[in-house]
Design an enzyme around this catalytic site. Structure first.
Site, PDB file in Angstrom:
ATOM      1  N   CYS A 158      50.184  35.560  41.813  1.00 55.61           N
ATOM      2  CA  CYS A 158      50.245  36.334  40.728  1.00 55.61           C
ATOM      3  C   CYS A 158      49.521  37.702  40.932  1.00 55.61           C
ATOM      4  O   CYS A 158      49.832  38.931  40.338  1.00 55.61           O
ATOM      5  CB  CYS A 158      49.470  35.713  39.603  1.00 55.61           C
ATOM      6  SG  CYS A 158      47.737  34.971  40.099  1.00 55.61           S
ATOM      7  N   HIS A 251      45.459  40.924  35.833  1.00 52.65           N
ATOM      8  CA  HIS A 251      45.150  41.148  36.947  1.00 52.65           C
ATOM      9  C   HIS A 251      45.220  42.519  37.320  1.00 52.65           C
ATOM     10  O   HIS A 251      46.309  43.367  37.095  1.00 52.65           O
ATOM     11  CB  HIS A 251      45.828  40.414  38.001  1.00 52.65           C
ATOM     12  CG  HIS A 251      45.630  38.864  38.021  1.00 52.65           C
ATOM     13  ND1 HIS A 251      44.737  38.420  37.254  1.00 52.65           N
ATOM     14  CD2 HIS A 251      46.150  38.011  39.062  1.00 52.65           C
ATOM     15  CE1 HIS A 251      44.504  37.132  37.713  1.00 52.65           C
ATOM     16  NE2 HIS A 251      45.448  37.015  38.522  1.00 52.65           N
TER      17      HIS A 251
END
Length: 362
Positions: A158, A251
């Site tokens: 990810c 993120h």
């Protein structure tokens, strides 16, 4: 498509499994007909099995509430009920490898969110806008597995979604050295603040295994298919630090880059904004229209403002500027459980369906 393909979600009660179910609700091509999880959840309705552990902001989809959870280890039974499966199982790496291969050998394609097969040489690890040609290795994998239709395909880690697409857009300028620090949301650990109250106001400067993945997996994305396997690229050399921060979703990466060919800032921004791939050309259901957006404000991208760009499937970039030690630096942001996990896997499945790798069994 005459009918929607029947989909199973393996590991359906975990956070990524839940995200799969939320994203697949009302999908134009796919219908979730089977949910599978650990033996302790098997035999209960999905709503009973999840109980208070539902972590999405939207409610459990009505279509799956009353599905009876199957035992993920009953491979033949689960496989017989679906055309293909998404895998988000929570097991050891060796157990995941074994169970995903077992499903593939029942002639059931497996599109996995897990890391177990990311370095299996004939398993494609794909971001559809970056390296769709890696799906070619599926034919070699089928020969190894002894299957006609069954195979495994995976999506990468990810955290790299916040900078690997950017470096791909800039490929012609030959980036050769990259320093990245990622600031990773707690949902990347399958947690919410309710589960993990000690993360409020906290920062943990270590996420097990994450730095190696962040340094190496982009090189596999940029690798070449040779003799039925993927040979990773050698450049750019990436060094990375990964920190867990008190953010639920999203993120962020702070990145420094050196180029062999020296582009202007304007050239770099133009390459970001014009970058697209097969998902955009084919207008796949989950594809963002704009894959990468550039934000010119000094205080962007921000998680609270930008993480859901293009329904969480787009990447947001800002603060691109020249640096004293490196050529340029920038900040990237991606949604870790949508583009970085379930949504990225669904986009892979859509491309595999469009290219004829995933079909109805009957």
């Amino acid at each position: 498509m005459e009918r929607k393909l029947k989909v199973g979600v393996l590991g359906a009660t975990g956070m990524v499994g839940q995200r799969f179910l939320a994203l697949l609700e009302n999908h134009p091509w796919y219908e979730v007909t089977t949910v599978a999880a650990s033996p302790r959840s098997a035999g209960k309705t999905y709503e009973e099995a999840v109980g208070s552990r539902w972590k999405m902001t939207t409610p459990i989809p009505e279509a799956v509430k009353n599905l009876v959870v199957m035992n993920v280890n009953d491979v033949e039974t689960v496989a017989a009920s679906v055309d293909f499966v998404f895998s988000a199982v929570d097991m050891t790496k060796e157990e995941i490898k074994a169970i995903e291969e077992a499903y593939a050998k029942t002639e059931t394609p497996v599109v996995s969110n897990n890391s177990a097969h990311r370095w299996t040489q004939d398993v494609p690890m794909v971001v559809p806008e970056i390296n769709p040609e890696h799906f070619q290795v599926i034919e070699a994998q089928k020969k190894r597995l002894g299957t006609e239709k069954g195979f495994i395909a995976v999506k990468p880690n990810c955290s790299i979604q916040s900078y690997a697409p950017v470096l791909t857009a800039w490929k012609e300028f030959e980036p050769y050295e990259v320093v990245a620090t990622t600031y990773q949301a707690i949902s990347g650990a399958g947690k919410t603040f309710q589960d993990w109250p000690e993360m409020e106001g906290n920062l943990i400067p270590y996420i097990g295994g994450e730095e190696e993945k962040s340094e190496q997996e982009p090189l596999r994305l940029w690798g070449k298919v040779e003799g039925g396997v993927i040979v990773k690229a050698q450049e750019p050399v990436i060094t990375c630090q990964c920190l867990r921060v008190p953010v639920l979703d999203g993120h962020t990466a702070a990145v420094f880059v050196n180029f062999r060919k020296k582009p202007s800032k304007e050239q770099l921004i133009e390459k970001l904004e014009s970058f697209k791939g097969l998902p955009q050309e084919l207008k796949l259901p989950s594809a963002p229209k704009q894959f990468i957006q550039y934000l010119s404000e000094d205080n962007r991208p921000q998680v609270s403002l930008d993480v859901n760009f293009e329904n969480g499937m787009g990447i947001s970039i800002g603060r691109l500027r020249e640096d004293k030690l490196y050529d340029y630096k920038f900040v990237g942001l991606s949604h870790n459980t949508i583009r970085g996990a379930a949504g990225g896997s669904i986009l892979c499945a859509e491309l595999l369906t469009a290219q004829g790798y995933i079909k109805a069994k009957q």
